[in-house]
Motif scaffolding. Structure first.
Motif, mmCIF file in Angstrom:
data_model
loop_
_atom_site.group_PDB
_atom_site.id
_atom_site.type_symbol
_atom_site.label_atom_id
_atom_site.label_comp_id
_atom_site.label_asym_id
_atom_site.label_seq_id
_atom_site.Cartn_x
_atom_site.Cartn_y
_atom_site.Cartn_z
ATOM 1 N N GLY A 1 71.516 42.708 107.555
ATOM 2 C CA GLY A 1 70.079 42.498 107.466
ATOM 3 C C GLY A 1 69.321 42.768 108.745
ATOM 4 O O GLY A 1 68.209 42.271 108.918
ATOM 5 N N ASP B 1 64.836 46.755 108.787
ATOM 6 C CA ASP B 1 63.957 46.450 107.651
ATOM 7 C C ASP B 1 64.567 46.850 106.313
ATOM 8 O O ASP B 1 64.548 46.062 105.367
ATOM 9 N N GLN C 1 67.430 44.611 105.586
ATOM 10 C CA GLN C 1 66.958 43.269 105.258
ATOM 11 C C GLN C 1 66.498 43.219 103.806
ATOM 12 O O GLN C 1 66.773 42.256 103.089
ATOM 13 N N GLU D 1 68.115 40.857 101.021
ATOM 14 C CA GLU D 1 67.329 39.951 100.178
ATOM 15 C C GLU D 1 67.625 40.180 98.701
ATOM 16 O O GLU D 1 67.700 39.220 97.934
ATOM 17 N N PHE E 1 71.611 34.197 107.513
ATOM 18 C CA PHE E 1 70.664 34.813 106.592
ATOM 19 C C PHE E 1 70.594 34.034 105.280
ATOM 20 O O PHE E 1 69.519 33.760 104.754
#
Length: 78
Positions: free
Chosen positions: A19, A22, A25, A29, A73
């Motif tokens: 992550g 960008d 990440q 997610e 995370f």
């Protein structure tokens, strides 16, 4: 579900830190959402990270570092 491919997105499907960037990440997610939606917990996530680490032949140092990155995370999700 192919959890190795899904979690692999968080690692840029390589050896990037989980992550970190960008796009990674965003993929991390998506993985986290799928984990929550499936009703999975940390033991499952740990198994996914270990399977991915085995797939990538990570040494113990890389595996440990990334396990901590993923734990950090995922702490907001689990």
């Amino acid at each position: 579900m192919d959890w190795i491919k899904l979690i692999g997105g968080g690692f840029a499907h390589g050896v990037a830190n989980f992550g970190l960037h960008d796009t990674d990440q965003d993929k991390a997610e998506r993985y986290a959402i799928a984990v929550v939606d499936a009703g999975l917990g940390w033991d499952d996530v740990e198994a996914h990270v270990n399977a991915y680490a085995d797939h990538r032949n990570w040494d113990d140092d890389k595996r440990g570092m990334e396990m901590e990155n993923v734990r950090s995370f995922m702490s907001d999700w689990l």
